[in-house]
Write a protein that holds these residues in place. Sequence first.
Motif, short mmCIF file in Angstrom:
data_model
loop_
_atom_site.label_atom_id
_atom_site.label_comp_id
_atom_site.label_asym_id
_atom_site.label_seq_id
_atom_site.Cartn_x
_atom_site.Cartn_y
_atom_site.Cartn_z
N ALA A 1 0.83 -1.21 0.00
CA ALA A 1 0.00 0.00 0.00
C ALA A 1 0.86 1.26 0.00
CB ALA A 1 -0.93 -0.01 1.21
N LEU A 2 1.92 1.26 0.83
CA LEU A 2 2.81 2.43 0.88
C LEU A 2 3.52 2.63 -0.46
CD1 LEU A 2 4.35 2.05 4.45
CD2 LEU A 2 2.61 3.66 3.70
N LEU A 3 3.99 1.53 -1.05
CA LEU A 3 4.67 1.63 -2.34
C LEU A 3 3.71 2.12 -3.42
CD1 LEU A 3 7.11 1.13 -4.16
CD2 LEU A 3 6.35 -1.24 -4.41
N ALA A 4 2.49 1.58 -3.44
CA ALA A 4 1.50 2.00 -4.44
C ALA A 4 1.14 3.47 -4.27
CB ALA A 4 0.25 1.13 -4.34
N LEU A 5 1.01 3.91 -3.01
CA LEU A 5 0.69 5.31 -2.75
C LEU A 5 1.81 6.23 -3.21
CD1 LEU A 5 -1.23 7.37 -1.46
CD2 LEU A 5 -0.07 6.99 0.71
N LEU A 6 3.06 5.83 -2.93
CA LEU A 6 4.21 6.64 -3.36
C LEU A 6 4.27 6.74 -4.88
CD1 LEU A 6 6.85 8.14 -2.73
CD2 LEU A 6 8.01 5.93 -2.71
N VAL A 7 4.12 5.61 -5.56
CA VAL A 7 4.18 5.60 -7.02
C VAL A 7 3.04 6.44 -7.60
CG1 VAL A 7 3.99 4.15 -9.07
CG2 VAL A 7 5.37 3.39 -7.13
N ALA A 8 1.84 6.32 -7.02
CA ALA A 8 0.70 7.09 -7.52
C ALA A 8 0.93 8.59 -7.37
CB ALA A 8 -0.57 6.69 -6.77
N GLN A 9 1.49 9.00 -6.22
CA GLN A 9 1.76 10.42 -6.01
C GLN A 9 2.82 10.93 -6.99
OE1 GLN A 9 0.02 12.43 -3.99
NE2 GLN A 9 -1.26 10.68 -3.51
N ILE A 10 3.87 10.14 -7.19
CA ILE A 10 4.92 10.55 -8.12
C ILE A 10 4.37 10.65 -9.55
CG2 ILE A 10 7.10 9.83 -9.18
CD1 ILE A 10 7.87 8.61 -6.49
N ALA A 11 3.50 9.70 -9.90
CA ALA A 11 2.99 9.66 -11.28
C ALA A 11 2.07 10.83 -11.58
CB ALA A 11 2.26 8.34 -11.52
N VAL A 12 1.25 11.24 -10.61
CA VAL A 12 0.25 12.28 -10.88
C VAL A 12 0.73 13.68 -10.53
CG1 VAL A 12 -1.62 10.64 -10.52
CG2 VAL A 12 -0.86 12.08 -8.62
N ALA A 13 1.90 13.81 -9.88
CA ALA A 13 2.37 15.15 -9.49
C ALA A 13 2.49 16.09 -10.69
CB ALA A 13 3.71 15.04 -8.75
N PRO A 14 3.12 15.68 -11.80
CA PRO A 14 3.18 16.59 -12.96
C PRO A 14 1.80 16.91 -13.53
CG PRO A 14 4.79 14.81 -13.18
CD PRO A 14 3.87 14.44 -12.07
N VAL A 15 0.89 15.94 -13.47
CA VAL A 15 -0.46 16.17 -13.99
C VAL A 15 -1.18 17.21 -13.14
CG1 VAL A 15 -2.68 15.10 -14.51
CG2 VAL A 15 -0.56 13.83 -14.91
N ARG A 16 -0.99 17.14 -11.82
CA ARG A 16 -1.61 18.13 -10.93
C ARG A 16 -1.03 19.52 -11.18
NH1 ARG A 16 -1.61 14.45 -5.40
NH2 ARG A 16 -3.49 13.24 -5.88
N THR A 17 0.28 19.58 -11.40
CA THR A 17 0.89 20.87 -11.71
C THR A 17 0.31 21.43 -13.00
OG1 THR A 17 2.95 20.19 -10.64
CG2 THR A 17 3.08 22.03 -12.18
N LEU A 18 0.14 20.57 -13.99
CA LEU A 18 -0.46 21.00 -15.26
C LEU A 18 -1.90 21.46 -15.06
CD1 LEU A 18 -0.22 21.19 -18.34
CD2 LEU A 18 -0.93 18.80 -18.48
N THR A 19 -2.63 20.76 -14.21
CA THR A 19 -4.03 21.14 -13.94
C THR A 19 -4.11 22.51 -13.28
OG1 THR A 19 -4.64 18.81 -13.69
CG2 THR A 19 -6.14 20.44 -12.78
#
Length: 462
Positions: A193-211
Motif C-alpha cells: 500500500a505504501l509503495l503503491a501510494l508513493l508511485v501514484a503520487q509521483i505519477a500524478v504530481a506533474p499532472v496536478r501541476t499541469l491542472t
Amino acid sequence: MIRLRALDTLSRRIFVILLLGITIAAIAGGEWAEHRQTESLHHIQAERAVERASALLTGLQGVVPKRRQHEAKESSAFLRSANAADGSGMRDAELTALMQPRLLPGMQASVARLPTERCLIPGDGESQVGVSESAFEEARDSKAAVEAGACLRMDAKFADGSALDFITGPPPLLKPAQGMDLGFLTVLGVATALLALLVAQIAVAPVRTLTRAAAGFGPGDEASPLRERGSSDVRTAIRAFNGMQRRLARHSAEQTHMIAAITHDLQTPMTRMRLKLEAIDDDGIRSRLLSDWQAMRAIVEEGLELARSTHLREEAVLLDVDSLIESIVEDETEAGHQVTFQTAAGRDLRCRPQMLRRCVQNLVDNAIHYGGKADMATRVDAQGFSIEIRDAGPGIPEDKLEAVFEPMARLETSRSRETGGTGLGLTIARILAARNNATLALANLPEGGLLATILFANPAYD
C-alpha cells in the motif's frame, strides 16, 4: 458503465491497480515458492523413508527368514505388511536407485508410490504392524507426515531368496500445511500500500501541476512555461500546454491591440462628426443625432475598456477593501446617487486594487442605472471573502443570469445609453473579477432586486 466515485481520480486508480497487481503477484509468488518448498520437503521425506527402510532390511538380512516378519513388526511403528488391496503402485525409479546401493550384496528392493490413504495408523480399520502403546503413539504422531508426504510400497528380496513386502511412510518431519502466514500478509499489505501510494503520487504530481497551471491561466496572464518533467507522455502534454499557452497569449494580445487600434482610430472621425452635428440648425434632428452619437461613443469607449481589461498589468497587494468600498460610496453620494455600505468584513485582502475598484464600480453603475440605488457589503464566511452589491430593480429572468455576461448582451433591444446601455459593463466586470482570482455571479433576491456577488473562494489575507 457505472463509474465508482472512489476511483474517479488518476492517483486513486494508479494506487488501486498497483496495490492489487503487487498483492496478487506477491501472493501467487508466495504460493508457488511454498509449493516448490513442499515438493522439496516431500522428496526429502521420501529419501528418509528409504534410508530407514534400507537400514531395516540390512538388519533383517542376518535374521532367519521365520523371524524376519516378527522382527519387522517390532522395529517400526509405522510399517505394515503389503496385501492385494494395496496394489502394486507406481514404481519410483529414483527412490529405487537410491535404495539399492544401501543394501547388502545379494539383496534387491524396489520402491513404488501409493495413495496416501493406504498408509493407515492403528484404529483406521486395517491390521497394523506394531501393537505396543509407544508404537501406537509414534504412529499417530507420524500421520501428519504421511498426509503431507508420500505412502511407499517396498518389495524386498534377501540373499537367501525370501521376500518381504511392506507399506511405510516418511518419518515425522512435516506438520500439516497452515496456509499463508498472517504476519507475512500484514507486512506485505502495508508495504504494498505504501509503495503503491508513493508511485501514484509521483505519477500524478506533474499532472496536478499541469491542472493548476491550466486552471490559473486567464485572459491577459503572462505565458509562464511549465517545467517539463515526469514520464515522456506527461512531458509531451506539458510541452503541448506550453505551446497552447503561448498561442493563446499571442492571440489575446493581437485581439486586444486590434480592438484598441480600431477604437483609437474612431476617435478622430467621431470628433469631426460631433462638430458637424452641432452645426445642424434643426433642434429636433440635432438632438436625435447627438443621442445616437453618444451611444456610438459609449460603445467605442467601453470597447476600448474591454480591450484594456484583458491586458492590464497590476501587482497584487494587501488592500483594505472596506476603505475602497467607502471611497466609492463617497464618490457616488457626491454625484447624487443613493449608495450605502451596510456591512464591513474588517479584513485586508491581497488583490489587484485598480482592477477590483473598476469591477465594483461597473457593478455599482449597473445597480444605479437599473435599480435606482446600490447597497454594498463585504463578508467573510465559510465560502471565502465576498463583496455584495444589491439594487432595487426588476431583476433578471433566471434563464438570462449568465447570458448577460456575454459581450454586447442586453435584455433591452434599444441601443440608447439611457435605456439599454452598451452591453459591455458586466462583461468587463467579470473579466476584472477573474483577473483577481474571483468569481462574479448574479442572483435575484426574494424581496425583489438583483444581487451581484464577487467571491474570493481562496482569499489571501496576508
